[in-house]
Design an enzyme around this catalytic site. Structure first.
Site, PDB file in Angstrom:
ATOM      1  N   LYS A 146       0.817  -1.213   0.000  1.00 56.23           N
ATOM      2  CA  LYS A 146       0.000   0.000   0.000  1.00 56.23           C
ATOM      3  C   LYS A 146       0.855   1.270   0.000  1.00 56.23           C
ATOM      4  CE  LYS A 146      -3.725  -2.593   0.585  1.00 56.23           C
ATOM      5  NZ  LYS A 146      -4.582  -2.972  -0.549  1.00 56.23           N
ATOM      6  N   HIS A 184      -6.203   1.152  -6.516  1.00 55.87           N
ATOM      7  CA  HIS A 184      -6.539   0.009  -5.665  1.00 55.87           C
ATOM      8  C   HIS A 184      -7.528  -0.873  -6.431  1.00 55.87           C
ATOM      9  CE1 HIS A 184      -8.195  -1.373  -1.493  1.00 55.87           C
ATOM     10  NE2 HIS A 184      -7.232  -2.164  -1.899  1.00 55.87           N
TER      11      HIS A 184
END
Length: 664
Positions: A290, A310
């Protein structure tokens, strides 16, 4: 395992052996200058420059290992600075070899970090400290000279839901309060890694230093690491610097050091820098995931004119043999892996997986949006995964996998809620006996499997394509139990960006929020924006340009429930029926009708054969009162969180929505 090799890793790859035994006065001088300068730019760059004499004295008489000496100048400088700051016992540069992986596994068994699972082939169980089980969004920060670079003007000086800003002095202070000497007595591992296929024009390189062998082994699964990356760095020395330490604390957990009270995740995009302290959990410590792929990646994408999102990537082949690729953005634990590894129930359809979590997308010279999966593995949520919900995932995870915080069976296997009936003799994720009469889960709700993508039996043949795969459609969605139809097509690109900007979903166990709370989660990126959300939307709005073939955008909701709380749509493999309609719309088939929200399937355009009684009317209903409240909630969110940074196109789309609902 040859003892000599283990010895090489832990005793012979030495940059600063036993740094703490060197001249105490010089070390104190180094720390003093470090605090005074507050390490203004790169970890200890200024401090080292200002205390060169102390630094050189600390290193005097220590011969660099051949591994470290062979690094490119910029990588070597980063390693030297990090070692001088953290004071590790030894330094090891990872080569990504099988022998290295075996040595790491042996070490972690000895330390109590991993336990072998003899029921499977090369599978392992990790149990974390009970307070180190998820991403720590509230302690994750982006640093810039100006707050507005990070947080929209509406939240200047306040807590923002769209990112946490930290000033450069506070950033430096946070590092200075945690990192000096934090690796004493440990090995510092240097992990050169590539996000995406090594050498692809869509890929980026990072170097993570860490004191966690769990991180090293997991990064080996989740990224491409080792000698090939070091060779690529000789051609281009640009890389992202990633500093991680599990930290020091009085935590009694055997085998899982962490410092939860002082955990912090920091990003400084201007310097291509990520710093993480105090947590060993994947989302906080696997800095390629991330932190790099999304937070820093989104900044790089904006600078260079591409998209870091994402999103899963999946290839879908229809009965006529036409293959097209779809990217889809859902919040964590909302079905990305299930869709990426779908087993279609619609006859004649075939699904192949490119990636289940992150997509890097860029238009090629022909105007086609192409995507790569920058990761090399799956870091999936275990609970809810079963042979009925996701047989492909179940076929993927029982070899060469690290399971974290799942339950253990007495025959050396694993179990989690949703996997099937619980066998006798289960040990829960905290290492305690468990049975099905207990009211607590045996596996943590955010327990994970970390498995190589190559394990997946339906991995796409082009998943490592250097040029990426062509994207025909983008899906957006989340968990919405009420009011939101199964699928809606955006009228145009700006409307599609609005659908992404106004996404809302139930929170999940992937972060420290209570579940079942409906939260705004634009583009499923709420925890991952690396810069001002208003500018992020402008970047998306800038994508349509002359000569580009723009994908269609859709919003989907597999999770709508009836008044009795039962799901209206069966989901899982039957979601292929929605993909069928999506791809027909991509081919401009007139199988749609207009609604206040956008285009939905015409009556009978969605193939529901053999599904039994599906209440299509309720599944696609657009309750006026619900949507008036929804529009008001979106407006409130835009005003309070974004304000004048929101592009005018989004206000225009909101007004269109309100007008359409009022007329319905």
């Amino acid at each position: 395992m040859p003892k000599k090799f283990v010895s090489n890793i832990y005793y012979h790859s030495v940059l600063i052996p036993r740094l703490q035994t060197h001249n105490r006065q010089n070390r104190k001088l180094f720390k003093m200058v470090y605090f005074i300068t507050r390490i203004s730019k790169r970890f200890a760059q200024v401090a080292i420059n200002c205390s060169r004499a102390a630094h050189q004295t600390a290193l005097r008489g220590n011969k660099l290992s051949p591994q470290v000496a062979a690094l490119t100048p910029k990588v070597r400088a980063f390693v030297e600075r990090s070692a001088a700051l953290c004071e590790p016992e030894h330094v090891h540069v990872c080569d990504g070899s099988e022998a290295e992986a075996s040595a790491l596994l042996q070490l972690m068994q000895n330390q109590g970090t991993l336990k072998a699972l003899p029921k499977y082939d090369n599978c392992w169980l990790a149990r974390t400290d009970p307070v180190d089980v998820a991403r720590v969004e509230s302690r994750t920060y982006i640093c810039s000279e100006h707050e507005r670079d990070v947080v929209p003007v509406a939240r200047a000086g306040q807590k923002s839901a769209l990112g946490n800003y930290i000033t450069p002095p506070d950033y430096d202070k946070a590092v200075a309060e945690r990192f000096p000497g934090c690796m004493r007595g440990r090995t510092m591992y240097v992990i050169p890694f590539s996000m995406g296929p090594v050498g692809s024009p869509l890929s980026k390189i990072g170097v993570e230093v860490t004191d966690s062998p769990y991180v090293v082994y997991s990064m080996r699964v989740m990224t491409r690491i080792g000698a090939s990356v070091l060779e690529a760095l000789r051609k281009d020395e640009h890389f992202v610097r990633c500093l991680h330490s599990v930290g020091r604390s009085d935590s009694p957990t055997v085998g899982w050091p962490c410092d939860p009270a002082r955990t912090i995740i920091l990003h400084r995009p201007a310097d291509n820098e990520i710093v993480s302290y105090g947590s060993g959990y994947g989302g906080n410590s696997l800095l390629g995931k991330k932190c790099f792929a999304l937070r820093l990646g989104s900044v790089l994408a904006r600078r260079e004119g591409w998209l870091a999102e994402h999103m899963l990537i999946v290839g879908v082949t229809d009965p006529k043999g036409r293959k097209r690729y779809i990217a889809a953005a859902f919040p964590s634990a909302c079905g990305k892996t299930n869709l990426a590894m779908m087993t279609p129930t619609l006859p004649g359809y075939k699904v192949e997986c490119v990636g289940d979590d992150i997509a890097w997308m860029k238009f090629d010279k022909h105007g086609v949006l192409r995507a790569i999966n920058p990761e090399n593995g799956f870091f999936g949520v275990a609970p809810g995964t079963s042979s009925s919900t996701n047989p492909i995932a179940m076929a993927s995870v029982f070899q060469n996998t690290v399971f974290t915080n799942v339950a253990e069976t007495n025959d050396g296997g694993v179990w989690w809620e949703g996997m099937g009936d619980a066998p006798e003799g289960i040990t829960d994720w905290k290492g305690k006996p468990w049975d099905k009469t207990m009211k607590i889960p045996a596996a943590h709700p955010n327990s994970r499997f970390c498995t190589p993508a190559s394990n997946c039996p339906i991995i796409d043949g082009d998943w490592e394509s250097s040029e990426g795969v062509p994207i025909s459609a983008i899906l957006l969605g989340g968990r919405r139990p009420a009011g939101v139809p199964l699928v809606v097509e955006a009228r145009d690109w700006a409307h599609g960006v609005f659908l992404g900007a106004s996404m809302r979903s139930e929170a999940t166990a992937a972060a420290e929020h209570a579940s079942k709370v409906v939260m705004h989660d634009p583009f499923a990126m709420r925890p991952f924006f690396g810069y001002n959300f208003g500018e992020y939307l402008r970047h998306w709005l800038s994508m349509p340009q002359a000569g580009r073939q723009m994908p269609k955008i859709f919003h989907v909701n597999w999770f709508r429930k009836d008044q009795q709380g039962k799901f209206l749509w069966p989901g899982f493999g039957d979601n292929s029926r929605v993909l069928d309609w999506v791809l027909r719309r991509c081919a401009e088939e007139p199988c749609h009708t207009e609604t206040p929200l956008g285009y939905v399937p015409k009556d009978d355009a969605l193939d529901t054969s053999n599904l039994g009684n599906i209440n299509m009317k309720e599944l696609f209903s657009i309750p006026k009162d619900f949507w008036l409240q929804e529009a008001n909630a979106i407006e409130k969110y835009f005003k309070e969180e974004v304000g004048e940074d929101l592009p005018n196109e989004m206000w225009d789309q909101l007004m269109i929505l309100k007008k359409n609902i009022q007329k319905s």
